[in-house]
Design a protein around this motif. Structure first.
Motif, PDB file in Angstrom:
ATOM      1  N   LEU A  52       0.837  -1.131   0.129  1.00 24.50           N
ATOM      2  CA  LEU A  52       0.081  -0.001   0.038  1.00 24.50           C
ATOM      3  C   LEU A  52       0.837   1.173  -0.058  1.00 24.50           C
ATOM      4  CD1 LEU A  52      -2.804  -1.095   2.409  1.00 24.50           C
ATOM      5  CD2 LEU A  52      -3.000  -0.739   0.108  1.00 24.50           C
ATOM      6  N   ALA A  53       1.891   1.193   0.597  1.00 28.13           N
ATOM      7  CA  ALA A  53       2.857   2.431   0.637  1.00 28.13           C
ATOM      8  C   ALA A  53       3.546   2.633  -0.896  1.00 28.13           C
ATOM      9  CB  ALA A  53       4.105   2.213   1.547  1.00 28.13           C
ATOM     10  N   LYS A  54       3.617   1.723  -1.752  1.00 25.83           N
ATOM     11  CA  LYS A  54       3.988   1.738  -2.987  1.00 25.83           C
ATOM     12  C   LYS A  54       2.927   2.315  -3.918  1.00 25.83           C
ATOM     13  CE  LYS A  54       7.537  -1.700  -2.984  1.00 25.83           C
ATOM     14  NZ  LYS A  54       8.139  -2.883  -3.411  1.00 25.83           N
ATOM     15  N   ASP A  55       1.589   1.699  -3.624  1.00 24.78           N
ATOM     16  CA  ASP A  55       0.612   1.885  -4.459  1.00 24.78           C
ATOM     17  C   ASP A  55      -0.877   1.970  -3.206  1.00 24.78           C
ATOM     18  OD1 ASP A  55      -1.634   2.300  -6.318  1.00 24.78           O
ATOM     19  OD2 ASP A  55      -1.337   0.191  -7.186  1.00 24.78           O
ATOM     20  N   PRO A  56      -1.285   2.962  -3.160  1.00 25.86           N
ATOM     21  CA  PRO A  56      -2.521   2.963  -2.207  1.00 25.86           C
ATOM     22  C   PRO A  56      -3.830   2.134  -2.848  1.00 25.86           C
ATOM     23  CG  PRO A  56      -1.480   5.346  -2.040  1.00 25.86           C
ATOM     24  CD  PRO A  56      -0.878   4.342  -3.170  1.00 25.86           C
ATOM     25  N   HIS A  57      -3.790   2.052  -4.033  1.00 21.03           N
ATOM     26  CA  HIS A  57      -4.903   1.414  -4.487  1.00 21.03           C
ATOM     27  C   HIS A  57      -4.476   0.039  -4.982  1.00 21.03           C
ATOM     28  CE1 HIS A  57      -6.823   5.351  -4.956  1.00 21.03           C
ATOM     29  NE2 HIS A  57      -5.603   5.800  -5.570  1.00 21.03           N
ATOM     30  N   ALA A  58      -3.476  -0.538  -4.570  1.00 15.24           N
ATOM     31  CA  ALA A  58      -3.015  -1.930  -4.705  1.00 15.24           C
ATOM     32  C   ALA A  58      -4.262  -2.973  -4.563  1.00 15.24           C
ATOM     33  CB  ALA A  58      -1.842  -2.380  -3.898  1.00 15.24           C
ATOM     34  N   ASP A  59      -4.301  -4.041  -5.217  1.00 14.18           N
ATOM     35  CA  ASP A  59      -5.442  -4.782  -4.989  1.00 14.18           C
ATOM     36  C   ASP A  59      -5.274  -6.003  -4.157  1.00 14.18           C
ATOM     37  OD1 ASP A  59      -7.723  -6.351  -5.227  1.00 14.18           O
ATOM     38  OD2 ASP A  59      -7.427  -7.175  -7.502  1.00 14.18           O
ATOM     39  N   GLY A  71      -7.422  -3.066   2.407  1.00 14.63           N
ATOM     40  CA  GLY A  71      -6.681  -2.074   1.516  1.00 14.63           C
ATOM     41  C   GLY A  71      -7.472  -0.726   2.325  1.00 14.63           C
ATOM     42  N   THR A  72      -8.918  -0.640   2.463  1.00 14.70           N
ATOM     43  CA  THR A  72      -9.494   0.461   3.079  1.00 14.70           C
ATOM     44  C   THR A  72      -8.994   0.762   4.665  1.00 14.70           C
ATOM     45  OG1 THR A  72     -11.415  -0.042   1.811  1.00 14.70           O
ATOM     46  CG2 THR A  72     -11.607   1.336   3.941  1.00 14.70           C
TER      47      THR A  72
END
Length: 215
Positions: A52-59, A71-72
């Motif tokens: 999530l630090a790399k991509d807050p929208h990571a699946d 994720g939320t």
């Protein structure tokens, strides 16, 4: 010899369960399994935090629906209350609990002050876990399965540690309070309490989110 065998055969199941619950091995194995489960969950959450630090929208694998969503929860400010992912705390502290359980299974008896300190620290951990649970339930509006596993494991470790410390008189309590708590755990009321508590938590989740849990 026959009388002994007859007594074993006719021993009530409740008596066997009572002895099993109060056996030292049962207590420490329960604590060991719970802390290992919490360590695994913390490890997975730490990996997710880095993703999530790399991509807050990571699946993430546990992004199942609007309610069950790691994720939320992981992108909320509550997930990094101390400036780093809360999961890192589990990676630090759970090995200590595992060490305590394994050493105790091996016959090590820790000093009274050490066990009292362990109880105090783990009480803070329990309060923190339930604060996070409350925030997820009522502020974030989403639940993380791995976080729920940490909450469950923390609850079990806390109650087992409390059982040991009450049984062994490690908490420096007034004598009347100590006697009352000793009677409480000897009657297995602590098991009933933690069972009822966990059922209430499950009921609270179901009542709040209902069918949305499975949408």
């Amino acid at each position: 010899m026959t009388a002994v065998l007859d007594s074993v055969v006719t021993e009530p199941d409740s008596s066997r369960l009572h002895r099993l619950r109060h056996h030292n091995t049962t207590v420490w194995v329960t604590m060991l399994l719970a802390s290992v489960a919490s360590l695994v969950a913390s490890f997975v959450l730490s990996i997710d935090a880095l993703a999530l630090a790399k991509d807050p929208h990571a699946d993430l694998g546990c992004n199942i629906n609007a309610v069950i969503s790691c994720g939320t929860v992981g992108t909320s400010w509550q997930a990094s209350l101390l400036g780093f992912p809360n999961a890192f705390l589990g990676l630090v502290f759970e090995p200590a609990v595992i060490t305590l359980a394994v050493a105790s299974l091996g016959g090590v008896r820790f000093p009274r002050w050490f066990m009292f300190s362990a109880q105090a620290i783990y009480t803070i951990a329990l309060l923190f876990a339930y604060w996070l649970f409350e925030q997820a339930m009522f502020e974030i509006g989403a639940l993380c399965p791995w976080c729920l596993l940490v909450t469950l494991a923390t609850t079990l470790v806390f109650f087992e540690l409390a059982y040991v410390n009450i049984r062994d008189d490690n908490l420096f309590l007034p004598r009347r309070v100590q006697a009352a708590l000793t009677a409480f755990v000897r009657s297995n009321l602590d098991v009933m309490l933690v069972t009822a508590w966990l059922l209430v938590l499950v009921l609270a989740v179901v009542l709040k989110y209902g069918d949305a849990l499975f949408a």
